[in-house]
Motif scaffolding. Sequence first.
Motif, PDB file in Angstrom:
ATOM      1  N   PRO A  12       0.828  -1.215   0.000  1.00 31.09           N
ATOM      2  CA  PRO A  12       0.000   0.000   0.000  1.00 31.09           C
ATOM      3  C   PRO A  12       0.858   1.258   0.000  1.00 31.09           C
ATOM      4  N   GLY A  13       0.199   2.376  -0.173  1.00 31.93           N
ATOM      5  CA  GLY A  13       0.875   3.652  -0.190  1.00 31.93           C
ATOM      6  C   GLY A  13       0.758   4.393   1.125  1.00 31.93           C
ATOM      7  N   TYR A  14       0.882   5.702   1.006  1.00 26.07           N
ATOM      8  CA  TYR A  14       0.842   6.616   2.147  1.00 26.07           C
ATOM      9  C   TYR A  14      -0.525   6.550   2.839  1.00 26.07           C
ATOM     10  N   GLY A  15      -0.530   6.550   4.163  1.00 26.82           N
ATOM     11  CA  GLY A  15      -1.776   6.599   4.927  1.00 26.82           C
ATOM     12  C   GLY A  15      -2.421   5.227   5.080  1.00 26.82           C
ATOM     13  N   LYS A  16      -3.542   5.237   5.770  1.00 25.32           N
ATOM     14  CA  LYS A  16      -4.266   3.999   6.066  1.00 25.32           C
ATOM     15  C   LYS A  16      -4.982   3.482   4.819  1.00 25.32           C
ATOM     16  N   THR A  17      -4.909   2.188   4.595  1.00 20.78           N
ATOM     17  CA  THR A  17      -5.654   1.550   3.515  1.00 20.78           C
ATOM     18  C   THR A  17      -7.055   1.269   4.041  1.00 20.78           C
ATOM     19  N   LEU A  71       2.427   5.513  -3.105  1.00 16.49           N
ATOM     20  CA  LEU A  71       3.800   5.611  -2.596  1.00 16.49           C
ATOM     21  C   LEU A  71       4.496   4.253  -2.631  1.00 16.49           C
ATOM     22  N   GLY A  72       3.722   3.172  -2.575  1.00 17.91           N
ATOM     23  CA  GLY A  72       4.302   1.836  -2.699  1.00 17.91           C
ATOM     24  C   GLY A  72       5.039   1.657  -4.018  1.00 17.91           C
TER      25      GLY A  72
END
Length: 184
Positions: A12-17, A71-72
């Motif tokens: 995942p990227g930035y922040g909560k998924t 971001l990932g």
Amino acid sequence: MKISETDILLIPGYGKTLPGHWILRWRDKMATARVVKQAELHAPAKKDWLDTLVREVEAAERPVVLVAHSLGCILVAHGAHVLKDKVRGAYLVAPSDWDRDGLVAEFDGGDFRPIPRDPLPFPTHLVASRNDPYCGYDRAEDLAKAWGATFQDAGEAGHINVESGHGPWPEGMMSFAHFMKRLG
């Protein structure tokens, strides 16, 4: 290459998924898939995130295919040189352009900037949206070219996440299946 013969690492990227995100749905649908869980989601440090990803790749028992969002995707580009021996391919979705100032008010991109432009040492496919608020379409296409990735136009799909209506994202699963087939 069959999904059952690989370890699928979902990044995942930035922040909560958010619940319902396609990454979490894919984890639930593929027996060999697992989410790479980062300790700090809102103030990520490249070294910490990369160390976590390297540990996950090294723990894999089968060839690894990376599936990254936002971001990932940038993390994969930063770590490609240390991941290349075990990674068979990377499927990148909606990269975020951290070289752009003010992308997220709470985080300036930190040491994820500048985004690497070296070709990735494994087959890569990048999916981008024409109206992604976190990365312009032309910029995503430019990153795909720099990384040596095949490029897919997802149309006007926002950031390809829950907020843009892409919880299940069946088109993505079909595209991923085609990518896996290409890996042999």
